[in-house]
Scaffold this active site. Structure first.
Site, short mmCIF file in Angstrom:
data_model
loop_
_atom_site.label_atom_id
_atom_site.label_comp_id
_atom_site.label_asym_id
_atom_site.label_seq_id
_atom_site.Cartn_x
_atom_site.Cartn_y
_atom_site.Cartn_z
CB ILE A 155 -0.96 0.00 1.21
CG1 ILE A 155 -1.86 -1.25 1.17
CG2 ILE A 155 -1.82 1.26 1.23
CD1 ILE A 155 -2.69 -1.49 2.42
NE ARG A 175 10.07 -4.75 9.94
CZ ARG A 175 9.35 -5.84 9.87
NH1 ARG A 175 9.21 -6.60 10.93
NH2 ARG A 175 8.75 -6.19 8.75
NE ARG A 232 -5.20 -3.26 11.92
CZ ARG A 232 -5.68 -3.33 10.68
NH1 ARG A 232 -5.98 -2.23 10.01
NH2 ARG A 232 -5.87 -4.50 10.10
CD GLU A 261 -10.50 1.09 14.23
OE1 GLU A 261 -9.77 2.06 13.97
OE2 GLU A 261 -10.74 0.17 13.44
CG HIS A 279 -10.75 0.72 10.01
ND1 HIS A 279 -10.15 0.02 11.04
CD2 HIS A 279 -10.14 0.28 8.87
CE1 HIS A 279 -9.23 -0.80 10.54
NE2 HIS A 279 -9.21 -0.65 9.22
P1 NAP Z 1 2.97 -4.85 3.59
O1 NAP Z 1 3.11 -4.95 2.12
O2 NAP Z 1 3.38 -5.99 4.45
O3 NAP Z 1 3.75 -3.52 4.06
C1 NAP Z 1 3.99 -3.24 5.39
C2 NAP Z 1 5.19 -2.30 5.48
O4 NAP Z 1 5.39 -1.96 6.85
C3 NAP Z 1 6.48 -2.91 4.95
O5 NAP Z 1 7.05 -2.02 4.05
C4 NAP Z 1 7.36 -3.06 6.19
O6 NAP Z 1 8.68 -2.71 5.82
C5 NAP Z 1 6.80 -2.01 7.13
N1 NAP Z 1 6.97 -2.40 8.53
C6 NAP Z 1 6.60 -3.55 9.13
N2 NAP Z 1 6.95 -3.54 10.42
C7 NAP Z 1 7.56 -2.35 10.64
C8 NAP Z 1 8.15 -1.74 11.78
N3 NAP Z 1 8.19 -2.37 12.97
N4 NAP Z 1 8.68 -0.51 11.65
C9 NAP Z 1 8.65 0.13 10.45
N5 NAP Z 1 8.10 -0.39 9.34
C10 NAP Z 1 7.57 -1.61 9.44
O7 NAP Z 1 1.46 -4.56 4.00
P2 NAP Z 1 0.36 -3.74 3.18
O8 NAP Z 1 -0.46 -4.64 2.36
O9 NAP Z 1 0.98 -2.55 2.55
O10 NAP Z 1 -0.56 -3.26 4.43
C11 NAP Z 1 0.00 -2.46 5.43
C12 NAP Z 1 -0.94 -2.23 6.58
O11 NAP Z 1 -1.95 -1.29 6.21
C13 NAP Z 1 -1.75 -3.42 7.09
O12 NAP Z 1 -0.98 -4.31 7.88
C14 NAP Z 1 -2.84 -2.73 7.88
O13 NAP Z 1 -2.38 -2.45 9.20
C15 NAP Z 1 -3.04 -1.42 7.11
N6 NAP Z 1 -4.30 -1.40 6.35
C16 NAP Z 1 -5.28 -0.54 6.75
C17 NAP Z 1 -6.46 -0.49 6.05
C18 NAP Z 1 -7.55 0.47 6.44
O14 NAP Z 1 -8.69 0.25 6.08
N7 NAP Z 1 -7.23 1.53 7.14
C19 NAP Z 1 -6.69 -1.34 4.96
C20 NAP Z 1 -5.66 -2.20 4.59
C21 NAP Z 1 -4.47 -2.21 5.29
P3 NAP Z 1 9.96 -3.45 6.45
O15 NAP Z 1 9.64 -4.92 6.40
O16 NAP Z 1 11.08 -3.01 5.57
O17 NAP Z 1 10.06 -2.92 7.84
#
Ligand code: NAP
Length: 316
Positions: A155, A175, A232, A261, A279
């Site tokens: 995303i 990270r 989140r 929430e 959300h």
């Molecule tokens: P993703 O492809 O796994 O991306 C997550 C990113 O977060 C990765 O680039 C990872 O990079 C980074 N990350 C993980 N742990 C971290 C940490 N401790 N410190 C800093 N960076 C960290 O997941 P995605 O599909 O993009 O989704 C991401 C998140 O968006 C979901 O997990 C969810 O919480 C949120 N989301 C929200 C909604 C909504 O409706 N609001 C909808 C969908 C998703 P590194 O591995 O390099 O650290």
């Protein structure tokens, strides 16, 4: 032939529920007056659970279902599912990545534009008849500005791509530095915050990212900065955020997610430098249909012994 049992933890998207009702003997956990008794009735047969990022799955439910083998979670974030307990019990957890990426990125952009360009307060300005008395105050701009992304994953990259379309200079924190990514990398969220005007948070939730955006990060973003949270509620120190918004120590915020929430800190309702959403990052019919289909496909794959389309890395 009798249909397999499926425990559904909380209400899911209607058309998805209809698909699950057709394929399984569904048991609605949230509707059960006596939850331990429901778990007891299906303990000897129930191999599958359907849930969502919002409803999660607790260790006590996992423990009560010794035959459980597969969890289909609606949503990409699964911090509310006790994955460690699932892993220990040999249960496969699946989620719904990729299909929601673009709608969540669009939603993030709706928040960026409405927060910085004050779309929501302008709408109120017109409705309240204030325009008749004079022109509205001007705003900051979005195009060409520096945007920082904490969590440049699926995303995050889609948000960055849209940012490039707005001529923005994108930087990121994660990270570690990502191979093949040319955006500037900052080793800490505070360092990134100090160097951008708009900071977007799009990491997973859970213990590892709890208050990743601390009071220090908010201070580093400062009175001219904007914070957008689509990840989140837990990833931001919400108390510090509310205080900074109320005292003008942070320019503005666009928030889709909150610590407790659907309860939102009431102090935020009085502030016009914040845009609030319930959300709805992935909340389009198109995307929710695709997410539901992934839940259905993951559960079906388990029951016919095929590889699971999208298992989370921890239980693979
Ligand atoms: P993703 O492809 O796994 O991306 C997550 C990113 O977060 C990765 O680039 C990872 O990079 C980074 N990350 C993980 N742990 C971290 C940490 N401790 N410190 C800093 N960076 C960290 O997941 P995605 O599909 O993009 O989704 C991401 C998140 O968006 C979901 O997990 C969810 O919480 C949120 N989301 C929200 C909604 C909504 O409706 N609001 C909808 C969908 C998703 P590194 O591995 O390099 O650290």
């Amino acid at each position: 032939m009798s249909k397999p049992d499926l425990l559904v933890i909380g209400p899911l998207y209607g058309p998805t529920m209809a698909q699950l009702d057709a394929a399984y003997t569904t048991h609605r956990y949230w509707e059960a007056a006596d939850k331990p008794s429901l778990l007891g009735q299906i303990a000897g047969t129930c191999e599958a659970v359907a849930t969502s990022g919002g409803h999660g799955l607790k260790a006590e439910v996992i423990k009560a279902l010794p035959k459980l083998k597969i969890v289909g979670s609606f949503g990409v974030g699964y911090d509310s599912v006790d994955v460690a307990a699932c892993k220990a019990a040999g249960i496969h957890v699946t989620n719904t990545p990729d299909v929601l990426t673009d709608c969540v990125a669009d939603t993030t952009w709706a928040l960026i534009l409405s927060t910085v360009r004050k779309t929501v307060s302008y709408d109120k300005f017109v409705r309240d008849g204030k325009w008749l008395k004079g022109n509205a105050p001007l705003t900051d701009k979005v195009w060409g500005e520096k945007m920082g992304i904490i969590g440049l994953g699926r995303i995050g990259k889609a948000i960055a791509k849209r940012g490039e379309g707005f001529g923005m200079q994108v930087a990121y924190h994660g990270r570690s530095k990502q191979a093949g990514v040319t955006f500037p990398y900052y080793a800490t969220p505070a360092e990134l915050a100090r160097n951008v005007k708009i900071l977007v948070v799009v990491t997973p939730g859970g213990k590892e990212t709890d208050k990743l955006v601390s009071a220090e990060v908010i201070e580093a973003l400062g009175p001219k900065g904007y914070l957008i949270n689509i990840s989140r509620g837990s990833t931001i120190d919400e108390e510090a955020l509310v205080k900074a918004l109320a005292t003008g120590k942070l320019g503005g915020a666009g928030l889709d997610v909150f610590v407790e929430e659907p309860k939102v800190p009431e102090e935020l309702f009085k502030l016009d430098n914040v845009v609030l959403q319930p959300h709805v990052g992935s909340g389009t019919h198109h995307t929710r249909t695709a997410m539901g289909q992934m839940v259905v496909d993951n559960l079906a794959a388990y029951f016919v012994g095929k590889p699971l389309p999208s298992e989370v890395p921890e239980t693979l």
